[in-house]
Design an enzyme around this catalytic site. Sequence first.
Site, PDB file in Angstrom:
ATOM      1  N   MET A 165       0.856  -1.197   0.000  1.00  0.00           N
ATOM      2  CA  MET A 165       0.000   0.000   0.000  1.00  0.00           C
ATOM      3  C   MET A 165       0.886   1.239   0.000  1.00  0.00           C
ATOM      4  O   MET A 165       0.480   2.305   0.471  1.00  0.00           O
ATOM      5  CB  MET A 165      -0.934  -0.022   1.213  1.00  0.00           C
ATOM      6  N   GLY A 210      11.180  -2.858   5.367  1.00  0.00           N
ATOM      7  CA  GLY A 210      10.435  -4.132   5.382  1.00  0.00           C
ATOM      8  C   GLY A 210      10.036  -4.511   3.960  1.00  0.00           C
ATOM      9  O   GLY A 210      10.250  -5.643   3.511  1.00  0.00           O
ATOM     10  N   HIS A 211       9.472  -3.529   3.223  1.00  0.00           N
ATOM     11  CA  HIS A 211       9.092  -3.793   1.819  1.00  0.00           C
ATOM     12  C   HIS A 211      10.340  -4.112   0.986  1.00  0.00           C
ATOM     13  O   HIS A 211      10.310  -4.980   0.130  1.00  0.00           O
ATOM     14  CB  HIS A 211       8.404  -2.558   1.204  1.00  0.00           C
ATOM     15  N   GLU A 271       5.902 -10.964   7.729  1.00  0.00           N
ATOM     16  CA  GLU A 271       5.364 -11.668   8.903  1.00  0.00           C
ATOM     17  C   GLU A 271       4.823 -10.720   9.966  1.00  0.00           C
ATOM     18  O   GLU A 271       4.203 -11.165  10.918  1.00  0.00           O
ATOM     19  CB  GLU A 271       6.440 -12.578   9.512  1.00  0.00           C
ATOM     20  N   ASP A 319       2.403  -8.874   9.540  1.00  0.00           N
ATOM     21  CA  ASP A 319       0.966  -9.125   9.393  1.00  0.00           C
ATOM     22  C   ASP A 319       0.771 -10.644   9.273  1.00  0.00           C
ATOM     23  O   ASP A 319       0.361 -11.142   8.231  1.00  0.00           O
ATOM     24  CB  ASP A 319       0.441  -8.420   8.139  1.00  0.00           C
ATOM     25  N   GLN A 362      -2.703 -11.974   8.468  1.00  0.00           N
ATOM     26  CA  GLN A 362      -2.993 -11.693   7.052  1.00  0.00           C
ATOM     27  C   GLN A 362      -2.298 -12.722   6.164  1.00  0.00           C
ATOM     28  O   GLN A 362      -2.911 -13.291   5.252  1.00  0.00           O
ATOM     29  CB  GLN A 362      -2.508 -10.278   6.714  1.00  0.00           C
TER      30      GLN A 362
END
Length: 252
Positions: free
Chosen positions: A29, A35-36, A147, A149, A152
């Site tokens: 998003m 992290g991305h 991880e 999320d 999810q």
Amino acid sequence: MKIFTDSLIFQKEMLTLKKNKTIGFVPTMGALHEGHISLIERAKKENDFCVVSIYVNPTQFNDPKDFEKYPLTYEQDCEILRKHNVDYLFSPTYSQIYPDGFNFEVSEKNLSSLLCGKFRPGHFVGVLTVVLKLLNLAQATKAYFGEKDYQQFKLIEKMAQAFFIPTEIISSPTIRDKDGLALSSRNQLLSTEGIDRAKYFAQTLKRASDKNEIIEKLNLKEIEIDYIEEFENRRYSAVRIDNVRLIDNVPI
Ligand code: PAF
């Protein structure tokens, strides 16, 4: 980096690409952070092409105020993606993702009603619906999820199995700062004092021996707790700091 905004043109390109190449897909998003980037680097290493999507999906925000304040940093995100040699970016509008006006949705009957599901009604319906659409469009060999999320990730993994989605669903470890705070796009909404309390939250979740100790410690810092649960060998929690909802989980 090739940028696509039209769903069907993007899907056509991916169908051509996958004939003789592997595709690693990282749905996001935006408001990209380390992290991305760790997911992108892994996708690049394990596949011929790396595809990223940026779409702030309104149907997964049960609270409209939360959606309104979600950080939007598109130009900066594109720079980061170019710097990391991402091959394709898909950044659609609402009507490209929901040509049906969100008339169809994907729901799950068990895990989605626990943990975050109890506190964010409709959240996982929005997540699963958009991810199913994105997986169908990206046609990837592998798709990567953080991880942080974890609930999810498990739901997406189970959905992909249930609907015979040929993409392999992969999870990658949470990236944390030097003090243990899980990197999140929402961290940029915190005050300096909020960041300190968020670090304290992450450290407490990891170090405390049980739920009562965590509650006691978080209360001391007036951190508002949504939940703390131990479930299938993981400790999960969601809290509110500076009116920002933060989640984290650690293996136990
Ligand atoms: O984790 C996220 O950023 C989002 O929930 C996702 C998977 C991109 C779906 O909108």
